[in-house]
Design a protein around this motif. Structure first.
Motif, PDB file in Angstrom:
ATOM      1  N   VAL A 127     -10.343  -1.379  -8.454  1.00  0.00           N
ATOM      2  CA  VAL A 127      -9.090  -0.999  -8.044  1.00  0.00           C
ATOM      3  C   VAL A 127      -9.020   0.029  -7.064  1.00  0.00           C
ATOM      4  CG1 VAL A 127      -6.776  -0.213  -8.466  1.00  0.00           C
ATOM      5  CG2 VAL A 127      -7.709  -1.968  -9.704  1.00  0.00           C
ATOM      6  N   VAL A 128      -9.831   1.232  -7.667  1.00  0.00           N
ATOM      7  CA  VAL A 128     -10.009   2.525  -6.975  1.00  0.00           C
ATOM      8  C   VAL A 128     -10.838   1.985  -5.268  1.00  0.00           C
ATOM      9  CG1 VAL A 128     -11.196   4.561  -6.668  1.00  0.00           C
ATOM     10  CG2 VAL A 128      -9.937   3.746  -8.637  1.00  0.00           C
ATOM     11  N   LEU A 151       0.832  -1.122  -0.226  1.00  0.00           N
ATOM     12  CA  LEU A 151      -0.019  -0.121   0.094  1.00  0.00           C
ATOM     13  C   LEU A 151       0.632   1.317  -0.034  1.00  0.00           C
ATOM     14  CD1 LEU A 151      -2.794  -1.078   2.482  1.00  0.00           C
ATOM     15  CD2 LEU A 151      -2.955  -0.809   0.107  1.00  0.00           C
ATOM     16  N   ASP A 152       1.995   1.185   0.708  1.00  0.00           N
ATOM     17  CA  ASP A 152       3.063   2.528   0.997  1.00  0.00           C
ATOM     18  C   ASP A 152       3.827   2.423  -0.236  1.00  0.00           C
ATOM     19  OD1 ASP A 152       1.585   3.083   3.062  1.00  0.00           O
ATOM     20  OD2 ASP A 152       3.076   2.031   4.375  1.00  0.00           O
ATOM     21  N   SER A 153       3.880   1.568  -1.298  1.00  0.00           N
ATOM     22  CA  SER A 153       4.875   1.554  -2.549  1.00  0.00           C
ATOM     23  C   SER A 153       4.639   2.302  -3.304  1.00  0.00           C
ATOM     24  CB  SER A 153       4.964   0.187  -2.910  1.00  0.00           C
ATOM     25  OG  SER A 153       3.838  -0.363  -3.330  1.00  0.00           O
ATOM     26  N   ARG A 154       5.662   2.917  -4.005  1.00  0.00           N
ATOM     27  CA  ARG A 154       5.469   4.117  -5.105  1.00  0.00           C
ATOM     28  C   ARG A 154       4.853   3.505  -6.400  1.00  0.00           C
ATOM     29  NH1 ARG A 154      10.867   7.810  -5.729  1.00  0.00           N
ATOM     30  NH2 ARG A 154      10.846   8.685  -3.721  1.00  0.00           N
ATOM     31  N   TRP A 155       5.154   2.211  -6.897  1.00  0.00           N
ATOM     32  CA  TRP A 155       4.648   1.587  -7.824  1.00  0.00           C
ATOM     33  C   TRP A 155       3.229   1.348  -7.764  1.00  0.00           C
ATOM     34  CZ3 TRP A 155       1.549  -2.956  -7.733  1.00  0.00           C
ATOM     35  CH2 TRP A 155       1.719  -3.720  -6.865  1.00  0.00           C
ATOM     36  N   PHE A 156       2.697   0.931  -6.541  1.00  0.00           N
ATOM     37  CA  PHE A 156       1.072   0.884  -6.205  1.00  0.00           C
ATOM     38  C   PHE A 156       0.336   2.369  -6.318  1.00  0.00           C
ATOM     39  CE2 PHE A 156      -2.623   0.418  -3.722  1.00  0.00           C
ATOM     40  CZ  PHE A 156      -3.285  -0.500  -4.162  1.00  0.00           C
ATOM     41  N   GLY A 157       0.842   3.279  -5.737  1.00  0.00           N
ATOM     42  CA  GLY A 157       0.486   4.658  -5.536  1.00  0.00           C
ATOM     43  C   GLY A 157       0.340   5.269  -6.957  1.00  0.00           C
ATOM     44  N   ALA A 158       1.347   4.886  -7.840  1.00  0.00           N
ATOM     45  CA  ALA A 158       1.366   5.351  -9.162  1.00  0.00           C
ATOM     46  C   ALA A 158       0.149   4.771  -9.936  1.00  0.00           C
ATOM     47  CB  ALA A 158       2.556   5.357  -9.825  1.00  0.00           C
ATOM     48  N   GLU A 168      -2.466   3.097  -8.793  1.00  0.00           N
ATOM     49  CA  GLU A 168      -4.112   3.577  -8.475  1.00  0.00           C
ATOM     50  C   GLU A 168      -4.416   4.833  -8.684  1.00  0.00           C
ATOM     51  OE1 GLU A 168      -6.868   5.195  -5.774  1.00  0.00           O
ATOM     52  OE2 GLU A 168      -4.840   5.856  -5.637  1.00  0.00           O
ATOM     53  N   SER A 169      -3.304   5.899  -8.652  1.00  0.00           N
ATOM     54  CA  SER A 169      -3.634   7.173  -9.341  1.00  0.00           C
ATOM     55  C   SER A 169      -3.916   7.248 -10.652  1.00  0.00           C
ATOM     56  CB  SER A 169      -2.441   8.193  -9.226  1.00  0.00           C
ATOM     57  OG  SER A 169      -2.092   8.321  -7.670  1.00  0.00           O
ATOM     58  N   LEU A 170      -3.392   6.369 -11.490  1.00  0.00           N
ATOM     59  CA  LEU A 170      -3.650   6.119 -13.106  1.00  0.00           C
ATOM     60  C   LEU A 170      -4.948   5.513 -13.337  1.00  0.00           C
ATOM     61  CD1 LEU A 170      -2.608   6.231 -15.917  1.00  0.00           C
ATOM     62  CD2 LEU A 170      -1.777   4.008 -15.781  1.00  0.00           C
ATOM     63  N   PHE A 171      -5.485   4.559 -12.375  1.00  0.00           N
ATOM     64  CA  PHE A 171      -6.849   4.097 -12.436  1.00  0.00           C
ATOM     65  C   PHE A 171      -7.886   5.034 -11.844  1.00  0.00           C
ATOM     66  CE2 PHE A 171      -4.728  -0.306 -12.026  1.00  0.00           C
ATOM     67  CZ  PHE A 171      -5.250  -0.696 -13.289  1.00  0.00           C
ATOM     68  N   GLU A 172      -7.514   6.080 -11.163  1.00  0.00           N
ATOM     69  CA  GLU A 172      -8.315   7.000 -10.782  1.00  0.00           C
ATOM     70  C   GLU A 172      -8.715   7.977 -11.890  1.00  0.00           C
ATOM     71  OE1 GLU A 172      -7.179   9.291  -7.433  1.00  0.00           O
ATOM     72  OE2 GLU A 172      -7.301   7.821  -5.940  1.00  0.00           O
ATOM     73  N   CYS A 173      -7.579   8.405 -12.608  1.00  0.00           N
ATOM     74  CA  CYS A 173      -7.718   9.071 -14.109  1.00  0.00           C
ATOM     75  C   CYS A 173      -8.682   8.351 -14.959  1.00  0.00           C
ATOM     76  CB  CYS A 173      -6.174   9.411 -14.739  1.00  0.00           C
ATOM     77  SG  CYS A 173      -5.558  10.590 -14.500  1.00  0.00           S
TER      78      CYS A 173
END
Length: 364
Positions: free
Chosen positions: A240-241, A6-13, A15-20
Motif C-alpha cells: 500500500v505504501v 488519493l486526496d480523500s481523508r480516509w485514504f490518507g489516514a 495510508e498513514s496507518l500502514f506506514e506505521c
C-alpha cells in the motif's frame, strides 16, 4: 486511482496507518545488543552517505545555478531533498527475496537512521531558506520540531507498550497490546497532524520508534512470536505504501524531463555510492559492504516527493518559478530514478551474494 481517492481523508489516514505498520519492520531490527557491535560502523556510514549526497548535489547545482543566474539557495534545497532514502523498495527486496548477509544487516538499521539524518538536514536547510525568504509562512520552530516529534511519539508509546508486554503472559495478549498501542501511536499522530497547516508528520518514523522501544524491552522469543503473526500485515502495508508513492506520478513527466533531472539523478547516485563506500572503508566494514551498499541506497521517490511538497509550500509565494523548477525536476527524477534504483538495489544484493540466504525463509 483518481484524485478524489488519493486526496480523500480516509485514504490518507489508512495510508498513514500502514506506514506505521511498515515501520515495525525497521524498528524490530534495531536491537540495542546487536547495534552495539556494529554501532560506530552504522552511524559513520549513515553520516557519510547522507552528508556526501547533500554536498555532491548541492555543489553540482551550485555551479550550474552560479552560471545560469538562479538563486544559490536552490542548490541547497536540491541537496536537502536528494539526501533522503526511501527504504521501502530495498526492504521489499530483502523481505520478498529473503536476503541476508553483511549488506542486508547494515542496510536495515541504516534505513531508520538515514531517514532521521535526512529529515534533520532537510528541515535545517528549509528553516534557513524560510528565514531568508521572509514572506514564507511556515514557522522555523515548527519545522525543527517536526524532525523529532514522530520519534518522540513512538518512543513514549513504545516504552509504555514494553512495560505492559513484560507483564503479558500469553502470545495472544502480547499481540493485542502491541496492536492497541500501535493504534494509539497513530492516533496521536493523526491528532497532531490535524492541528498543523499541512499533515506532514512521518508516520513511518512513529512506527519505527515505537517498535524499537518495545523490542528492546522484551525477550527475543516474545518478539519473534508477535512478528511471525505480523509479517503478512507488514507485507501488505508495504504494498500500500509503495502504491501510494507511485499513484500520483505522471508518466508524461518522464518525456518532459530536462538536463536538470539527469544531473540530479547522477549527482545523487554518485553521492550515495561514494559516501557509503567512504564510510564503510573508514570503519573497516566487510568488502561486500564497501562495494555494494551504495546500490541499495539509491531508491528515493517517496521521501523526495514529501520533501518537494514542503519546499513548494515555502517557495510558491515568494518564488513561484523556483517552486515549479524543483517540482518538475524532482517529480521527473522520481519516475526515472525509481525504475533504475529498484533494479540496482536488487543487483546490489545479488552481487553481494545475499539473495535467498535468510534462515528458513524468514525475514532478514
Amino acid at each position: 486511482m483518481g484524485e478524489p481517492v488519493l486526496d480523500s481523508r480516509w485514504f490518507g489516514a489508512l495510508e498513514s496507518l500502514f506506514e506505521c505498520v511498515f515501520g515495525l519492520m525497521i524498528g524490530t531490527e534495531l536491537i540495542w545488543k546487536r547495534m552495539k557491535k556494529a554501532g560506530p560502523q552504522i552511524l559513520v556510514t549513515t553520516l557519510t552517505e547522507s552528508l556526501g549526497t547533500f554536498l555532491a548535489v548541492s555543489l553540482v547545482f551550485g555551479v550550474i545555478f552560479w552560471f545560469t543566474g538562479t538563486s544559490l539557495y536552490m542548490a541547497f534545497l536540491f541537496g536537502g531533498i536528494a539526501l533522503a532514502t526511501a527504504p521501502a523498495p530495498s526492504l521489499s527486496v530483502v523481505s520478498s527475496l529473503k536476503a541476508d548477509g553483511p549488506v542486508t544487516r547494515t542496510l536495515i538499521p541504516m534505513a531508520a537512521l538515514d531517514d532521521l539524518v535526512g529529515a534533520m538536514v532537510f528541515f535545517l536547510v528549509v528553516a534557513f531558506v524560510s528565514a531568508h525568504l521572509s514572506t514564507a509562512d511556515i514557522p522555523v520552530l515548527v519545522l525543527m520540531l517536526l524532525v523529532f516529534l514522530p520519534v518522540v511519539i513512538g518512543a513514549v508509546t513504545g516504552f509504555a507498550a514494553g512495560k505492559m508486554l513484560r507483564r503479558t503472559k500469553t502470545s495472544e495478549g502480547a499481540l493485542a497490546v502491541m496492536l492497541g498501542m500501535l493504534l494509539l501511536s497513530a492516533g496521536i499522530g493523526f491528532a497532531i497532524n490535524s492541528a498543523l497547516l499541512a499533515p506532514i508528520l512521518n508516520f513511518m518514523l512513529i512506527g519505527m520508534a515505537y517498535s524499537t522501544a518495545f523490542a528492546n524491552m522484551i525477550t527475543q522469543q516474545q518478539l519473534g512470536s508477535m512478528m511471525k503473526v505480523m509479517d503478512p500485515a507488514i507485507g501488505f502495508a508495504m504494498i500500500v505504501v509503495i502504491l501510494n508513492l507511485a499513484a500520483p506520478l505522471d508518466y508524461h513527466l518522464v518525456f518532459d524531463a530536462g538536463v536538470y533531472t539527469a544531473v540530479y539523478i547522477l549527482a545523487r547516485a554518485v553521492g550515495k555510492y561514494t559516501g557509503a563506500f567512504l564510510g564503510a572503508a573508514v570503519t573497516h566494514a566487510p568488502p561486500k559492504v564497501k562495494k555494494y551498499l551504495g546500490f541499495t541506497l539509491l531508491p528515493h521517490s517517496g521521501v523526495s516527493l514529501v520533501f518537494t511538497g514542503i519546499v513548494v509550500s515555502v517557495l510558491e509565494g515568494p518564488a513561484p518559478e523556483c517552486a515549479s523548477l524543483i517540482q518538475g525536476t524532482v517529480a521527473a527524477a522520481a519516475v526515472i530514478n525509481e525504475i533504475i534504483a529498484v533494479f540496482m538495489a536488487k543487483k546490489g544484493f545479488e552481487w553481494a551474494g545475499e539473495l535467498h540466504k535468510a534462515e528458513g525463509g524468514t525475514r532478514a
